[in-house]
Design an enzyme around this catalytic site. Structure first.
Site, mmCIF file in Angstrom:
data_model
loop_
_atom_site.group_PDB
_atom_site.id
_atom_site.type_symbol
_atom_site.label_atom_id
_atom_site.label_comp_id
_atom_site.label_asym_id
_atom_site.label_seq_id
_atom_site.Cartn_x
_atom_site.Cartn_y
_atom_site.Cartn_z
ATOM 1 N N CYS A 7 0.628 -1.028 0.056
ATOM 2 C CA CYS A 7 0.296 -0.350 -0.066
ATOM 3 C C CYS A 7 0.672 1.343 0.050
ATOM 4 C CB CYS A 7 -1.090 -0.150 0.651
ATOM 5 S SG CYS A 7 -0.309 0.169 2.545
ATOM 6 N N SER A 28 9.546 2.174 6.351
ATOM 7 C CA SER A 28 7.919 2.501 6.308
ATOM 8 C C SER A 28 7.042 3.337 6.573
ATOM 9 C CB SER A 28 7.682 1.034 7.180
ATOM 10 O OG SER A 28 8.225 -0.352 6.854
ATOM 11 N N GLN A 40 4.822 -5.984 9.088
ATOM 12 C CA GLN A 40 4.038 -6.540 8.129
ATOM 13 C C GLN A 40 4.976 -6.855 6.899
ATOM 14 O OE1 GLN A 40 -0.102 -4.203 9.289
ATOM 15 N NE2 GLN A 40 -0.537 -5.958 8.202
ATOM 16 N N GLN A 57 6.045 -9.301 3.269
ATOM 17 C CA GLN A 57 5.248 -8.945 2.361
ATOM 18 C C GLN A 57 6.835 -8.726 1.443
ATOM 19 O OE1 GLN A 57 4.104 -4.864 3.091
ATOM 20 N NE2 GLN A 57 1.373 -5.200 2.840
ATOM 21 N N MET A 89 -6.826 -6.252 7.775
ATOM 22 C CA MET A 89 -8.283 -6.381 8.682
ATOM 23 C C MET A 89 -8.012 -7.566 9.437
ATOM 24 S SD MET A 89 -10.505 -4.620 6.589
ATOM 25 C CE MET A 89 -8.298 -3.465 7.048
#
Length: 426
Positions: A50, A107, A114, A118, A192
């Site tokens: 993202c 980041s 996370q 990825q 989520m």
């Protein structure tokens, strides 16, 4: 070959551009095959999240511009549109960038965990596409080891907040008591999952989870006491939500202005708080123009994140020191690949002599010679062949006074350097 890291992220490009160059899971494999076939591309890896889209490629001399040209062409962008937003790192700078990305130092949320998952996913995709060779495969393995060490040896991960947690924190600022709120999560991925966990801890009144695959929504809802629906049923349930957090892999918005406008009317103008943390965006930006809707995108979370960032900056400096050391170690390994190793040549040379002499010894046995005679021939001939060239060079060194070579020979063969080196003829 030269390693290049090329990309754009939350610091260099707005979300409106990042979503245009994003790769989703369904298209990455085909894109890797396409990129790997480009002239001059030897290895390729695509990392798309993202907050960033990055290409890691090994290129031959003269092909340095190929990755950028391919990225624009693949996404059908006007030539030059990406120029002012892209960054590029070459060689050891590219290695350092990959290490910093995987450890969360690059980041939006400093030290967030996370991103490592990825990067691992991107590695698996590149392997399955046969887009990696030994150098970059080794780089990725080294990257995972560096990330683990940084997590172990520093406090970069202490009190780290994820993007999902930041979205929940922002919602809490608007709705002081989340126990009175109905929250709709759109998507059922890792982000989520984290959001649902945080919301459960906050004891939200009701949790609705919508996803393209209903079974995945049901699994997530079952773990957190929520209610699952499909994306098709979103318009019927949207008006129930006080808070909406969206993060799917959809290429087009799953919530349009028209759908949200109808939901606000059904809510009798009660405000709705929405956070879109997907790239490409899940919520049409035009929704933000509606009255009684408070829409935040992923770039809007930066202020909340910055408040938590300062406590981890010392740890980040420690992590950078570890990374600098590991960059040099990887580059030393990479340089060794390009240096001809004389030990390999020496062994091949010796094995060739061995095979020749062994064949002659076997022939002697076949002609009726005794085993003792064949073994004596084997030992003497092999010794003479292996020592002929070194002995000749040492004789020349002794005559010319080349003491450096004489001492080096003593070290090489494990001899006592205080003793003279034999220079007699064979």
């Amino acid at each position: 070959m030269k390693l290049i890291a090329l990309g754009l992220n939350h610091l260099t490009a707005p979300v409106s551009l990042r979503e245009q160059v994003a790769f989703d899971e369904d298209t990455t494999a085909a894109a890797l095959h396409e990129l790997a076939r480009e002239p001059g591309i030897d290895e390729a890896l695509i990392l798309s999240t993202c907050n960033r889209t990055e290409l890691y490629v090994s290129v031959t001399a003269g092909a340095e511009s190929v990755p950028q040209a391919w990225l624009s062409r693949h996404h059908r962008l006007t030539p030059g549109k990406l120029d002012e937003f892209l960054y590029r790192h070459d060689g050891d700078a590219a290695v350092r960038h990959m290490f910093r990305v995987a450890t969360g130092l690059d980041s939006m949320v400093l030290g967030e965990p996370q991103i490592l998952g990825q990067v691992k996913d991107a590695y698996q995709q590149a392997r399955q596409a046969n887009a990696l060779k030994t150098p970059m495969d080794r780089l990725l393995q080294h990257t995972f080891a560096v990330a683990k060490r940084v997590r172990t040896d520093t406090r970069i991960g202490a009190h780290t907040v994820s993007v999902a947690f930041t979205a929940v924190r922002l919602a809490e600022r608007v709705f002081t008591d989340l126990r009175q709120a109905c929250v709709l999560l759109i998507g059922a991925g890792d982000t989520m999952e984290l959001a649902a966990r945080h919301l459960t801890e906050k004891q939200v009144r009701r949790l609705i989870i919508a996803n393209r695959t209903l079974e995945n929504a049901q699994e997530l809802a079952g773990r957190h006491g929520g209610y699952a629906i499909s994306l098709h049923d979103l318009p019927q349930h949207l008006a129930e939500a006080d808070i909406v957090i969206a993060s799917t892999a959809a290429r087009q918005p799953v919530l349009t202005r028209e759908v949200v406008e109808k939901a606000i009317a059904a809510r009798r103008r009660r405000p709705m708080f929405m956070v879109d943390i997907a790239v490409p965006r899940d919520i049409d930006p035009a929704v933000g123009e509606l009255g009684d809707v408070y829409l935040y995108g992923i770039d809007d979370l930066r202020q909340v994140i910055d408040d938590n960032r300062r406590s981890r900056e010392n740890a980040a400096r420690e992590a950078d020191a570890i990374i600098d050391l590991q960059v040099e170690r990887y580059m030393a390994w990479l340089r060794a690949l390009t240096i001809r190793n004389p030990a390999v040549d020496l062994r091949l040379h010796a094995e060739s002599y061995r095979d020749q002499v062994l064949e002659k010894a076997r022939a002697m046995l076949a002609r009726g010679k005794s085993p003792e005679e064949a073994l004596a021939f084997l030992a003497n001939t092999l010794t003479n062949k292996l020592l002929h060239h070194p002995s000749a060079r040492l004789r020349e060194a002794a005559l010319s006074g080349d003491h450096d070579l004489l001492h080096a020979a003593g070290r090489l063969y494990g001899l006592d350097e205080n003793e003279s080196v034999e220079t007699s003829d064979e």
